[in-house]
Design a protein around this motif. Sequence first.
Motif, PDB file in Angstrom:
ATOM      1  N   TRP A 169       0.927  -1.239  -0.025  1.00  9.80           N
ATOM      2  CA  TRP A 169       0.087  -0.053   0.096  1.00  9.80           C
ATOM      3  C   TRP A 169       0.706   1.196  -0.194  1.00  9.80           C
ATOM      4  N   GLY A 170       1.858   1.383   0.961  1.00  2.00           N
ATOM      5  CA  GLY A 170       2.465   2.583   1.238  1.00  2.00           C
ATOM      6  C   GLY A 170       3.215   2.923  -0.051  1.00  2.00           C
ATOM      7  N   LEU A 171       4.111   1.960  -0.803  1.00  2.00           N
ATOM      8  CA  LEU A 171       4.848   2.515  -2.027  1.00  2.00           C
ATOM      9  C   LEU A 171       3.910   2.856  -2.996  1.00  2.00           C
ATOM     10  N   ALA A 172       2.783   2.628  -3.172  1.00  4.83           N
ATOM     11  CA  ALA A 172       1.864   2.584  -4.345  1.00  4.83           C
ATOM     12  C   ALA A 172       1.000   3.875  -4.107  1.00  4.83           C
ATOM     13  N   GLU A 173       1.054   4.340  -2.735  1.00  8.54           N
ATOM     14  CA  GLU A 173       0.067   5.356  -2.361  1.00  8.54           C
ATOM     15  C   GLU A 173       0.780   6.618  -1.864  1.00  8.54           C
ATOM     16  N   LEU A 174       1.857   6.285  -1.298  1.00  9.82           N
ATOM     17  CA  LEU A 174       2.411   7.549  -0.766  1.00  9.82           C
ATOM     18  C   LEU A 174       3.113   8.652  -1.649  1.00  9.82           C
ATOM     19  N   GLY A 175       3.402   9.913  -1.503  1.00 11.95           N
ATOM     20  CA  GLY A 175       4.475  10.505  -2.142  1.00 11.95           C
ATOM     21  C   GLY A 175       4.834  12.010  -1.205  1.00 11.95           C
ATOM     22  N   PRO A 176       5.232  12.805  -2.245  1.00 10.87           N
ATOM     23  CA  PRO A 176       5.733  13.983  -1.269  1.00 10.87           C
ATOM     24  C   PRO A 176       4.542  14.797  -0.882  1.00 10.87           C
ATOM     25  N   GLY A 177       4.453  15.138   0.209  1.00 10.98           N
ATOM     26  CA  GLY A 177       3.171  16.010   0.701  1.00 10.98           C
ATOM     27  C   GLY A 177       2.275  14.996   1.605  1.00 10.98           C
ATOM     28  N   ASP A 178       2.608  13.866   1.563  1.00  9.88           N
ATOM     29  CA  ASP A 178       1.712  12.723   2.245  1.00  9.88           C
ATOM     30  C   ASP A 178       2.339  12.648   3.653  1.00  9.88           C
ATOM     31  N   GLU A 179       1.567  12.402   4.507  1.00 13.18           N
ATOM     32  CA  GLU A 179       2.273  12.104   6.047  1.00 13.18           C
ATOM     33  C   GLU A 179       1.987  10.859   6.655  1.00 13.18           C
ATOM     34  N   VAL A 180       2.673  10.042   7.169  1.00 17.29           N
ATOM     35  CA  VAL A 180       2.445   8.907   8.204  1.00 17.29           C
ATOM     36  C   VAL A 180       2.669   9.579   9.312  1.00 17.29           C
ATOM     37  N   VAL A 181       1.842   9.119  10.419  1.00 13.03           N
ATOM     38  CA  VAL A 181       1.913   9.400  11.837  1.00 13.03           C
ATOM     39  C   VAL A 181       1.921   8.072  12.500  1.00 13.03           C
ATOM     40  N   LEU A 182       3.014   8.081  13.372  1.00 13.99           N
ATOM     41  CA  LEU A 182       3.371   7.089  14.312  1.00 13.99           C
ATOM     42  C   LEU A 182       3.532   7.887  15.704  1.00 13.99           C
ATOM     43  N   THR A 183       3.822   6.913  16.789  1.00 11.97           N
ATOM     44  CA  THR A 183       4.113   7.200  18.143  1.00 11.97           C
ATOM     45  C   THR A 183       5.355   7.034  18.465  1.00 11.97           C
ATOM     46  N   GLU A 184       5.836   7.689  19.529  1.00 11.25           N
ATOM     47  CA  GLU A 184       7.048   7.556  19.925  1.00 11.25           C
ATOM     48  C   GLU A 184       7.359   6.133  20.581  1.00 11.25           C
ATOM     49  N   MET A 185       6.426   5.368  20.786  1.00 11.32           N
ATOM     50  CA  MET A 185       6.534   4.334  21.508  1.00 11.32           C
ATOM     51  C   MET A 185       6.355   3.088  20.607  1.00 11.32           C
ATOM     52  N   GLU A 186       6.308   3.456  19.153  1.00  7.65           N
ATOM     53  CA  GLU A 186       6.310   2.363  18.289  1.00  7.65           C
ATOM     54  C   GLU A 186       7.575   1.310  18.256  1.00  7.65           C
ATOM     55  N   HIS A 187       7.006   0.032  18.133  1.00 14.60           N
ATOM     56  CA  HIS A 187       8.338  -1.062  17.946  1.00 14.60           C
ATOM     57  C   HIS A 187       8.882  -0.900  16.546  1.00 14.60           C
ATOM     58  N   HIS A 188       9.931  -1.241  16.455  1.00 12.83           N
ATOM     59  CA  HIS A 188      10.860  -1.186  15.348  1.00 12.83           C
ATOM     60  C   HIS A 188      10.213  -1.854  14.223  1.00 12.83           C
ATOM     61  N   ALA A 189       9.491  -2.668  14.380  1.00 15.94           N
ATOM     62  CA  ALA A 189       8.734  -3.249  13.243  1.00 15.94           C
ATOM     63  C   ALA A 189       7.735  -2.218  12.452  1.00 15.94           C
ATOM     64  N   SER A 190       7.186  -1.242  13.265  1.00 17.84           N
ATOM     65  CA  SER A 190       6.495  -0.387  12.619  1.00 17.84           C
ATOM     66  C   SER A 190       7.278   0.848  12.181  1.00 17.84           C
ATOM     67  N   LEU A 191       8.274   1.263  13.248  1.00 17.87           N
ATOM     68  CA  LEU A 191       8.952   2.783  13.289  1.00 17.87           C
ATOM     69  C   LEU A 191       9.938   2.512  12.012  1.00 17.87           C
ATOM     70  N   VAL A 192      10.757   1.503  12.085  1.00 17.78           N
ATOM     71  CA  VAL A 192      11.602   1.425  10.966  1.00 17.78           C
ATOM     72  C   VAL A 192      11.081   1.381   9.527  1.00 17.78           C
ATOM     73  N   THR A 193      10.152   0.411   9.651  1.00 14.52           N
ATOM     74  CA  THR A 193       9.448   0.294   8.226  1.00 14.52           C
ATOM     75  C   THR A 193       8.851   1.361   7.682  1.00 14.52           C
ATOM     76  N   TRP A 194       8.013   2.217   8.498  1.00 14.61           N
ATOM     77  CA  TRP A 194       7.442   3.488   7.835  1.00 14.61           C
ATOM     78  C   TRP A 194       8.527   4.534   7.557  1.00 14.61           C
ATOM     79  N   GLN A 195       9.525   4.597   8.561  1.00 15.78           N
ATOM     80  CA  GLN A 195      10.813   5.533   8.220  1.00 15.78           C
ATOM     81  C   GLN A 195      11.039   5.291   6.798  1.00 15.78           C
ATOM     82  N   GLN A 196      11.553   3.988   6.618  1.00 19.14           N
ATOM     83  CA  GLN A 196      12.142   3.661   5.204  1.00 19.14           C
ATOM     84  C   GLN A 196      11.166   4.197   4.184  1.00 19.14           C
ATOM     85  N   ILE A 197       9.905   3.713   4.291  1.00 16.31           N
ATOM     86  CA  ILE A 197       8.925   3.812   3.166  1.00 16.31           C
ATOM     87  C   ILE A 197       8.873   5.495   3.155  1.00 16.31           C
TER      88      ILE A 197
END
Lengths: 425, 138
Positions: free
Chosen positions: A123-151
């Motif tokens: 979903w992310g690679l297909a749908e996201l682009g400049p100007g879009d935002e992904v919101v995480l929390t500071e307590m995310e596990h790396h499974a979510s944090l690193v993944t969305w950071q890299q996407i």
Amino acid sequence: MGVQESEPLDVERIREDFPILERRVGGDVESPGEGDGDDTPLIYLDNAATSQTPDQVVDVIADYYRSYNSNVHRGIHSLSQEASVAYEQAHDRVADFVNADGREEVVFTKNTTEAENLVAYAWGLAELGPGDEVVLTEMEHHASLVTWQQIGKRTGADVKYVRVDDEGRLDVDHARELITDDTEMVSVVHVSNTLGTINPVEEIADVAHDHGAYVFVDGAQSVPNRPVDVKAMDADFLAFSGHKMCGPTGIGVLYGKREILEEMQPYLYGGDMIRKVTFEDATWEELPWKFEAGTPNIAQGIALAAACDYLDDLGMDRVETHENQLAAYAYDRLTEHDDVTVYGPPGDERGGLVAFNVDGVHAHDLSSILNDSGIAIRAGDHCTQPLHDKLGTAASARASFYVYNTREEVDALVEAVDEARQLFA
Amino acid sequence: MGMGSDMYRQQILDHYKNPRNHGELEDPTFTHTGENPTCGDTIQVDVRLEDDGDTIEYVAFSGDGCAISQAAASLLTEELPGKTLEELQAMDRDDMIDMLGVDISPMRIKCAVLAEKVAQDGAKIHTGEIEIETTKTE
């Protein structure tokens, strides 16, 4: 379920289902089970990392390999039919466990991390682009944090983090500020694997949906420990792992709303996920098989359904109460000493885990010393390095509880922590 | 008595609580840092060589982390003076474990060898054998 909610778990009987709890440990780690050192009864308090597996689930795995081991879906012969039916029905059983609408909404993955990556890539690679935002929390596990950071880096989307306040709670007002019409995805951990915080995912989902964003709930520490209802929380996605909920390793779950999964392109290509292939093109199988390329973890999937049976027989309301009582008790006992820092909110507000540090004793030293008393805890950053940076420590010790743990085991933990304190005094 | 307590015999606790040669040298011949990311241990080793440019005269360390990593660094600062750089490079993890005088569980070896590896890498950078920013043991 036919169980009184007020009736506590019969822990003594439950423990009989887990022969591993009879093990003795504490000795030479290079030859476990042998030698003078292995004289201490195991006290297993590392359940947030992986839970133990009851005989009922182990039997299902053994029965699969002894009676009907076969590849699924393509076979016409009896064994393949049996395996296919059991594997497919396992999806229905897991769907029922989290109140999803059938197998179409339940994709079996390797683990929670793969479920996160599946959505991030498909979903992310297909749908996201400049100007879009992904919101995480500071307590995310790396499974979510690193993944969305890299996407985010690949797509140009910004990644923002909802603050954690001084008591380890999510700052929901900050979430309301951060989530805007530019937000496309909000990924939030349901129960923090470090703070034990139970996040208000329903409220976060409401805010996300008001702005047209999807919400991905990391249920790795919640689905094993409390009733989770994807409809009640209105999650677009929910991920969890079998091995933290009495199931085997190698099997995890991505729940996704059917209409969203139907729109998404596959994440892995190959066998089992196609309908028609030519030299020029291919079309995809129905949900959920579109997302399960290649031979899946068949025995593990079937065993996960057995784990759901096991937990539902206990009653997830009662599991939640049991965990919470142990966590609250551990919180109270550990904080009797001023030199112990327990991270996260008070005991009555947390999931079944307690992460802490003892002044002057590194978490890894503490874990080594506790091992001498047969006590298995986890020490490290628990895959939340940025959160540990914020807490001002590189590592913490974490005790986490499950259906077979007792107050006496918490007492043993506190006693062993006292011994470590004296050793380092 | 299992490995946990054995691993924390008096010598290690003594070096952890009262680290020898702790701090930074004013005029080191070379200095190098390293970390063990899984434990969060960090170590800086400062080495001063004698005029022959080869014999270790004095070693100091700073950093923080678990008892094993810090005690190992403290012990190393006492062990190295008098050795040549070649002798430093010839040291291996068994030498470090001998110095600690206890069995180290497999998961903690990386803590035990951090300071030794930092000293060795620091020397290799000094002699131009390698070019790295920091040393990591994992």
